[in-house]
Design a protein around this motif. Structure first.
Motif, short mmCIF file in Angstrom:
data_model
loop_
_atom_site.label_atom_id
_atom_site.label_comp_id
_atom_site.label_asym_id
_atom_site.label_seq_id
_atom_site.Cartn_x
_atom_site.Cartn_y
_atom_site.Cartn_z
N ALA A 177 0.90 -1.31 0.00
CA ALA A 177 -0.12 0.09 -0.20
C ALA A 177 0.67 1.29 -0.08
N VAL A 178 2.03 1.27 0.89
CA VAL A 178 2.65 2.29 0.93
C VAL A 178 3.29 2.53 -0.47
N ARG A 179 3.69 1.44 -0.93
CA ARG A 179 4.25 1.55 -2.43
C ARG A 179 3.28 2.16 -3.50
N ALA A 180 2.30 1.56 -3.46
CA ALA A 180 1.19 1.99 -4.22
C ALA A 180 0.92 3.52 -4.19
N GLN A 181 1.03 4.25 -2.97
CA GLN A 181 0.95 5.61 -2.92
C GLN A 181 2.26 6.58 -3.30
N GLY A 182 3.26 5.72 -3.99
CA GLY A 182 4.16 6.36 -4.87
C GLY A 182 5.64 6.64 -3.80
N HIS A 183 5.66 5.76 -2.71
CA HIS A 183 7.05 5.92 -1.78
C HIS A 183 7.71 4.59 -2.08
N GLY A 184 7.89 4.07 -3.18
CA GLY A 184 8.62 2.67 -3.31
C GLY A 184 9.93 3.14 -3.50
N SER A 185 10.61 4.43 -3.50
CA SER A 185 11.92 4.73 -3.72
C SER A 185 12.48 5.22 -2.25
N LEU A 186 11.42 5.11 -1.54
CA LEU A 186 12.03 5.89 0.02
C LEU A 186 12.33 4.30 0.97
N ASP A 187 13.00 4.85 2.06
CA ASP A 187 13.38 3.80 3.22
C ASP A 187 12.02 3.01 3.41
N HIS A 188 12.36 1.79 3.75
CA HIS A 188 11.09 1.00 4.10
C HIS A 188 10.50 1.36 5.47
N SER A 189 11.32 2.14 6.30
CA SER A 189 10.48 3.14 7.45
C SER A 189 9.31 3.64 7.14
N ALA A 190 9.40 4.36 5.88
CA ALA A 190 8.28 5.08 5.33
C ALA A 190 6.99 4.35 5.48
N LEU A 191 6.66 3.34 5.98
CA LEU A 191 5.68 2.62 6.52
C LEU A 191 4.96 3.61 7.44
N MET A 192 5.62 4.48 8.13
CA MET A 192 5.14 5.33 9.04
C MET A 192 4.09 6.53 8.31
N LEU A 193 4.58 6.67 6.95
CA LEU A 193 3.61 7.72 6.36
C LEU A 193 2.24 7.05 6.16
N LEU A 194 2.23 5.83 5.82
CA LEU A 194 0.85 5.13 5.87
C LEU A 194 0.07 5.09 7.09
N VAL A 195 0.76 4.84 8.13
CA VAL A 195 0.08 4.94 9.37
C VAL A 195 -0.38 6.34 9.60
N GLU A 196 0.44 7.07 9.58
CA GLU A 196 -0.17 8.57 9.64
C GLU A 196 -1.41 8.83 8.71
N ARG A 197 -1.43 8.48 7.67
CA ARG A 197 -2.39 8.55 6.50
C ARG A 197 -3.81 7.95 7.11
N LEU A 198 -3.71 6.49 7.63
CA LEU A 198 -4.64 5.77 8.18
C LEU A 198 -5.17 6.52 9.44
N SER A 199 -4.30 7.23 9.96
CA SER A 199 -4.81 7.80 11.23
C SER A 199 -5.49 9.39 11.04
N GLY A 200 -5.50 9.82 9.93
CA GLY A 200 -5.88 10.96 9.64
C GLY A 200 -5.01 12.13 10.11
N ARG A 201 -3.69 11.84 10.21
CA ARG A 201 -2.54 12.91 10.75
C ARG A 201 -1.51 13.24 9.67
N SER A 202 -1.73 12.75 8.25
CA SER A 202 -0.75 13.15 7.34
C SER A 202 -0.89 14.49 6.77
N ALA A 203 -0.16 15.07 6.44
CA ALA A 203 0.02 16.53 5.99
C ALA A 203 -0.71 16.73 4.61
N SER A 204 -0.77 15.32 3.94
CA SER A 204 -1.41 15.41 2.34
C SER A 204 -2.81 14.96 2.66
#
Length: 298
Positions: A271-298
């Motif tokens: 899912a985090v890859r499908a959101q366009g983050h495939g080139s980031l470090d795998h710790s970018a899973l945090m971006l998905l958690v933020e988004r699911l929690s309604g806390r992401s900036a985007s």
């Protein structure tokens, strides 16, 4: 005591392969390298190595051939054909595949290597870019015992933990297990950090005390600070971990083993890859958690 220098060829000078090659040079082993991009070859030459124009040239005089490429089709392309490892390496050379690929492909290629007169080991590594640079990778090795011991001095130049885990393909099976644990741990760390921030806790202080208890882990030590800072420069890309978790889920299905949490981790990585983050470090899973929690900036 220093090991007797061995002529080493390194095919694949990426985030992991180049620092591994440099550490081999530091240990006194002559290294010839090849990579699809010339810039990486130039960096190896600057470090004291020799650049090759292709795989065939790189491996022709090597005692030990190390391959470090992204996926099963890539390694099949590197070793096969008239310009590949099997057709050009000298008889009796050792081929050590440090890539992370499917265990069944590793077994098949080891058999093909033996037919070509080459001794094959699967030796995937764990530790990421930092471990490769520091030379303290954990290396899980599959193959014949005598072959493992013959190349151990070379492996110890790039890794602090070198363990023979069984016959051909075993190294890849253990690496799949490693990727399963790491993905699950990063996901839980991401959830923990977002949870702490939501409660306005001092995350730096929280991580310090967590690291001293049962929740402590290498993942916590190496990833927490950059995750808190939202720095996801790739030490190990989401794209590659997504690929590795595909290997895990396929192998588990084949063996009839249930991995419910692992399957969820695989879906989250996808899912985090499908959101366009495939080139980031795998710790970018945090971006998905933020988004699911309604806390992401985007």
């Amino acid at each position: 005591m220093n090991a007797v220098p061995r002529k080493v060829a390194v095919i694949g000078l990426g985030i992991m392969g180049l620092p591994m090659a440099v550490n081999l040079l530091k240990a006194g082993h002559p290294v010839t390298g090849f990579n699809r991009s010339q810039g990486k070859i130039d960096q190896l030459v600057s470090a004291g190595g020799v650049g090759a124009s292709g795989t065939a040239e790189a491996v022709k005089d090597a005692d030990v051939i190390i391959t470090m490429v992204p996926d099963s089709p890539d390694i099949e392309a590197v070793v096969s054909g008239p310009d590949g490892v099997f057709a050009n390496a000298r008889k009796g050379a050792y081929w050590v595949d440090c890539s992370t690929i499917r265990p069944d492909v590793s077994v098949q290629l080891a058999a093909a290597a033996r037919k070509a007169g080459i001794k094959a080991l699967d030796a995937p590594v764990s530790g990421g870019e930092t471990g490769a640079i520091e030379g303290n990778l954990s290396i899980m090795v599959g193959g014949e015992t005598a072959d493992v011991e013959a190349v151990r001095p070379v492996l110890e130049a790039i890794g602090s933990t070198v363990v023979h885990v069984g016959p051909s393909g075993s190294g890849q099976t253990v690496k799949a297990t490693n990727q399963l644990i790491v993905a699950g741990t990063i996901e839980l760390l991401a959830e923990a950090l977002v949870f702490l921030e939501a409660h306005s806790v001092d995350t730096q202080a929280a991580i310090k005390v967590l690291a001293g208890g049962l929740a402590g882990s290498r993942v916590l030590d190496r990833k927490a600070a950059s995750m808190i800072a939202r720095k996801f420069e790739p030490g190990f890309r989401v794209d590659l971990h997504h690929k590795d978790l595909g290997i895990v889920t396929a192998a588990a299905r084949e063996a009839g083993v249930a991995i419910p949490l692992g399957a969820m981790a695989a879906q989250l990585m996808g899912a985090v890859r499908a959101q366009g983050h495939g080139s980031l470090d795998h710790s970018a899973l945090m971006l998905l958690v933020e988004r699911l929690s309604g806390r992401s900036a985007s």
